[in-house]
Design a protein around this motif. Structure first.
Motif, PDB file in Angstrom:
ATOM      1  N   GLN A  44       0.824  -1.204   0.000  1.00 34.07           N
ATOM      2  CA  GLN A  44       0.000   0.000   0.000  1.00 34.07           C
ATOM      3  C   GLN A  44       0.864   1.263   0.000  1.00 34.07           C
ATOM      4  O   GLN A  44       2.090   1.207   0.171  1.00 34.07           O
ATOM      5  CB  GLN A  44      -0.943   0.001   1.199  1.00 34.07           C
ATOM      6  N   THR A  45       0.204   2.398  -0.184  1.00 36.81           N
ATOM      7  CA  THR A  45       0.875   3.697  -0.140  1.00 36.81           C
ATOM      8  C   THR A  45       0.345   4.491   1.039  1.00 36.81           C
ATOM      9  O   THR A  45      -0.859   4.762   1.125  1.00 36.81           O
ATOM     10  CB  THR A  45       0.639   4.489  -1.446  1.00 36.81           C
ATOM     11  N   PHE A  46       1.240   4.830   1.943  1.00 39.18           N
ATOM     12  CA  PHE A  46       0.896   5.640   3.124  1.00 39.18           C
ATOM     13  C   PHE A  46       1.498   7.020   2.913  1.00 39.18           C
ATOM     14  O   PHE A  46       2.708   7.155   2.706  1.00 39.18           O
ATOM     15  CB  PHE A  46       1.466   4.993   4.385  1.00 39.18           C
ATOM     16  N   SER A  47       0.674   8.049   2.947  1.00 37.54           N
ATOM     17  CA  SER A  47       1.144   9.408   2.671  1.00 37.54           C
ATOM     18  C   SER A  47       1.185  10.261   3.924  1.00 37.54           C
ATOM     19  O   SER A  47       0.271  10.209   4.761  1.00 37.54           O
ATOM     20  CB  SER A  47       0.250  10.088   1.628  1.00 37.54           C
ATOM     21  N   LEU A  48       2.254  11.036   4.039  1.00 37.98           N
ATOM     22  CA  LEU A  48       2.372  12.069   5.073  1.00 37.98           C
ATOM     23  C   LEU A  48       2.237  13.418   4.394  1.00 37.98           C
ATOM     24  O   LEU A  48       2.980  13.720   3.453  1.00 37.98           O
ATOM     25  CB  LEU A  48       3.731  11.982   5.768  1.00 37.98           C
ATOM     26  N   VAL A  49       1.283  14.233   4.849  1.00 39.72           N
ATOM     27  CA  VAL A  49       1.067  15.540   4.234  1.00 39.72           C
ATOM     28  C   VAL A  49       1.102  16.620   5.303  1.00 39.72           C
ATOM     29  O   VAL A  49       0.934  16.355   6.495  1.00 39.72           O
ATOM     30  CB  VAL A  49      -0.280  15.588   3.470  1.00 39.72           C
ATOM     31  N   GLY A  50       1.303  17.841   4.856  1.00 40.61           N
ATOM     32  CA  GLY A  50       1.359  18.976   5.769  1.00 40.61           C
ATOM     33  C   GLY A  50       2.199  20.092   5.175  1.00 40.61           C
ATOM     34  O   GLY A  50       2.849  19.918   4.144  1.00 40.61           O
ATOM     35  N   GLU A  51       2.174  21.237   5.838  1.00 37.97           N
ATOM     36  CA  GLU A  51       2.940  22.384   5.369  1.00 37.97           C
ATOM     37  C   GLU A  51       4.442  22.134   5.483  1.00 37.97           C
ATOM     38  O   GLU A  51       4.893  21.243   6.223  1.00 37.97           O
ATOM     39  CB  GLU A  51       2.565  23.627   6.184  1.00 37.97           C
ATOM     40  N   SER A  52       5.228  22.919   4.765  1.00 38.46           N
ATOM     41  CA  SER A  52       6.683  22.803   4.839  1.00 38.46           C
ATOM     42  C   SER A  52       7.144  23.039   6.274  1.00 38.46           C
ATOM     43  O   SER A  52       6.661  23.957   6.953  1.00 38.46           O
ATOM     44  CB  SER A  52       7.340  23.828   3.905  1.00 38.46           C
ATOM     45  N   GLY A  53       8.078  22.208   6.726  1.00 41.20           N
ATOM     46  CA  GLY A  53       8.610  22.366   8.072  1.00 41.20           C
ATOM     47  C   GLY A  53       7.852  21.613   9.141  1.00 41.20           C
ATOM     48  O   GLY A  53       8.172  21.736  10.335  1.00 41.20           O
ATOM     49  N   TYR A 211       4.937   2.035  -0.499  1.00 44.45           N
ATOM     50  CA  TYR A 211       5.451   3.403  -0.518  1.00 44.45           C
ATOM     51  C   TYR A 211       5.108   4.146   0.767  1.00 44.45           C
ATOM     52  O   TYR A 211       3.989   4.067   1.271  1.00 44.45           O
ATOM     53  CB  TYR A 211       4.854   4.210  -1.675  1.00 44.45           C
ATOM     54  N   LEU A 212       6.090   4.881   1.270  1.00 43.05           N
ATOM     55  CA  LEU A 212       5.842   5.965   2.220  1.00 43.05           C
ATOM     56  C   LEU A 212       5.991   7.230   1.388  1.00 43.05           C
ATOM     57  O   LEU A 212       7.094   7.581   0.963  1.00 43.05           O
ATOM     58  CB  LEU A 212       6.845   5.946   3.373  1.00 43.05           C
ATOM     59  N   PHE A 213       4.883   7.889   1.108  1.00 38.27           N
ATOM     60  CA  PHE A 213       4.840   8.993   0.152  1.00 38.27           C
ATOM     61  C   PHE A 213       4.679  10.308   0.903  1.00 38.27           C
ATOM     62  O   PHE A 213       3.713  10.499   1.647  1.00 38.27           O
ATOM     63  CB  PHE A 213       3.675   8.789  -0.816  1.00 38.27           C
ATOM     64  N   ILE A 214       5.631  11.212   0.698  1.00 43.80           N
ATOM     65  CA  ILE A 214       5.621  12.503   1.390  1.00 43.80           C
ATOM     66  C   ILE A 214       5.311  13.599   0.389  1.00 43.80           C
ATOM     67  O   ILE A 214       5.947  13.673  -0.677  1.00 43.80           O
ATOM     68  CB  ILE A 214       6.972  12.754   2.066  1.00 43.80           C
ATOM     69  N   ALA A 215       4.335  14.436   0.689  1.00 43.12           N
ATOM     70  CA  ALA A 215       3.936  15.470  -0.271  1.00 43.12           C
ATOM     71  C   ALA A 215       3.156  16.566   0.430  1.00 43.12           C
ATOM     72  O   ALA A 215       2.672  16.394   1.554  1.00 43.12           O
ATOM     73  CB  ALA A 215       3.088  14.862  -1.384  1.00 43.12           C
ATOM     74  N   HIS A 216       3.055  17.695  -0.251  1.00 50.37           N
ATOM     75  CA  HIS A 216       2.153  18.749   0.211  1.00 50.37           C
ATOM     76  C   HIS A 216       1.058  19.024  -0.813  1.00 50.37           C
ATOM     77  O   HIS A 216       0.131  19.784  -0.544  1.00 50.37           O
ATOM     78  CB  HIS A 216       2.930  20.043   0.514  1.00 50.37           C
ATOM     79  N   ASP A 217       1.174  18.398  -1.998  1.00 48.90           N
ATOM     80  CA  ASP A 217       0.170  18.539  -3.043  1.00 48.90           C
ATOM     81  C   ASP A 217      -0.923  17.492  -2.804  1.00 48.90           C
ATOM     82  O   ASP A 217      -0.742  16.314  -3.061  1.00 48.90           O
ATOM     83  CB  ASP A 217       0.817  18.337  -4.424  1.00 48.90           C
ATOM     84  N   LEU A 218      -2.068  17.952  -2.325  1.00 46.60           N
ATOM     85  CA  LEU A 218      -3.123  17.026  -1.933  1.00 46.60           C
ATOM     86  C   LEU A 218      -3.775  16.327  -3.118  1.00 46.60           C
ATOM     87  O   LEU A 218      -4.313  15.227  -2.966  1.00 46.60           O
ATOM     88  CB  LEU A 218      -4.182  17.770  -1.117  1.00 46.60           C
ATOM     89  N   SER A 219      -3.737  16.927  -4.305  1.00 43.73           N
ATOM     90  CA  SER A 219      -4.310  16.266  -5.476  1.00 43.73           C
ATOM     91  C   SER A 219      -3.487  15.030  -5.845  1.00 43.73           C
ATOM     92  O   SER A 219      -4.040  13.994  -6.237  1.00 43.73           O
ATOM     93  CB  SER A 219      -4.376  17.238  -6.658  1.00 43.73           C
TER      94      SER A 219
END
Length: 325
Positions: A44-53, A211-219
């Motif tokens: 599976q793909t686990f995503s971490l999202v949030g603002e920079s920093g 995948y551990l997917f890191i992003a700030h683009d929610l789309s």
């Protein structure tokens, strides 16, 4: 640890010292990651999202043991690797690879692409036979959509999207089980982003990758993820499966993040209620007391200023918020 989980992170903390003077005397610390816990299921793909920093990339580096941790536990394939030394990590790292945000910055400009992709094979002693070595490089380049004759070129001769394909090919060289993608498409043109994301999804299906997917683009996150965790100032404030989080966000911070994503339909965009986040992100050097989001939250209560909320379940969602405790 569940047999279906490839990675578990428990109460992970990463603090950076704050020093002053010529002698670098420590006068404090910055809690870049402050008690983060999550689990990733195989395939599976686990995503971490949030603002920079907010601590996303620091979390990723800690999982890879490229960043020392203050406390907590990192379990990979049922093995606690939190305190592994470099010799013990060598075998583990064959199964954990990383794709970085800047494809050009992560490629050696003095090496040809074939040598770059094959470097992990040499480092881990898997390139003893030259014929098999070349065959493996050819296979990896074809797998990510590159031509075999490109192996004799240098990184500056490629476009940004092609460079990221090179980075993905290098990450695949050792047949990893877990790939950490640290904002892998944020430095690319929008038209190229879709191609790289689709490539990652295709590889996941073909090779059984996690995948551990890191992003700030929610789309992008909505397109690729199975599970999503939202981080704010070093903490996870909301975690749920993709559909639940995007359809019914509950934490005020998550709601504001999703409200900031533009709607393609102008009529729907005009009907949406505006939801702003008050003020600016506080300094990690002196974070607010209690709930760290209370200084920007429209729903803040007196308890939010004094008591730090604990994670609690609300249906299919895990929240760190006094509104749901």
């Amino acid at each position: 640890m569940s047999d279906n989980n490839i990675l578990e992170v428990n109460n992970l903390k990463v603090h950076f010292p704050v020093t002053e003077g010529l002698l670098k005397r420590q006068i404090g610390s910055i809690a870049a990651v402050d008690g983060v816990s999550f689990a990733i299921q195989r395939g599976q793909t686990f995503s971490l999202v949030g603002e920079s920093g907010c601590g996303k990339s620091t979390t990723a580096l800690a999982v890879l043991k490229m960043q020392s941790v203050l406390s907590g536990q990192i379990i990979f394939n049922g093995e606690d690797i939190t305190h592994h030394n470099p010799a013990q990590l060598r075998g583990v790292r064959r199964k954990m690879q990383m794709v970085y945000q800047d494809p050009f910055g992560s490629l050696n400009p003095r090496m040809k692409v074939g040598a770059i992709i094959g470097e992990p094979l040499r480092v881990h002693g898997m390139a003893q036979d030259k014929g098999q070595y070349r065959k493996r490089i050819k296979y990896l380049m074809q797998t990510v959509g590159l031509l075999e004759d490109m192996s004799e070129r240098y990184p500056h001769e490629f476009s940004g999207g092609q460079r990221q394909r090179i980075c993905i090919a290098r990450a695949l060289a050792l047949d990893p089980e877990l790939i950490i993608c640290d904002e892998p498409v944020s430095a690319l043109d929008v038209s190229i982003q879709a191609q790289v994301v689709n490539l990652l999804m295709d590889l996941q299906e073909r090779l059984g990758l996690t995948y551990l997917f890191i992003a700030h683009d929610l789309s992008v996150v909505r397109h690729i993820s199975n599970h999503v965790a939202v981080m704010y100032l070093g903490k996870i404030v909301e975690e749920a499966d993709r559909d639940t989080l995007f359809k019914t966000p509950k934490h005020p911070y998550t709601q504001a993040l999703l409200a900031a994503v533009p709607e393609a339909d102008p009529e729907l965009e005009a009907q949406r209620a505006e939801q702003l986040i008050i003020g600016e992100i506080p300094s990690l050097r002196s974070p607010p007391s209690g709930c760290t989001f209370h200084t920007r939250c429209a729903h803040a209560m007196p308890i939010c200023q004094t008591d730090s909320p604990r994670p609690s379940a609300d249906g299919a969602t895990t929240l760190t918020c006094h509104l749901f405790s």
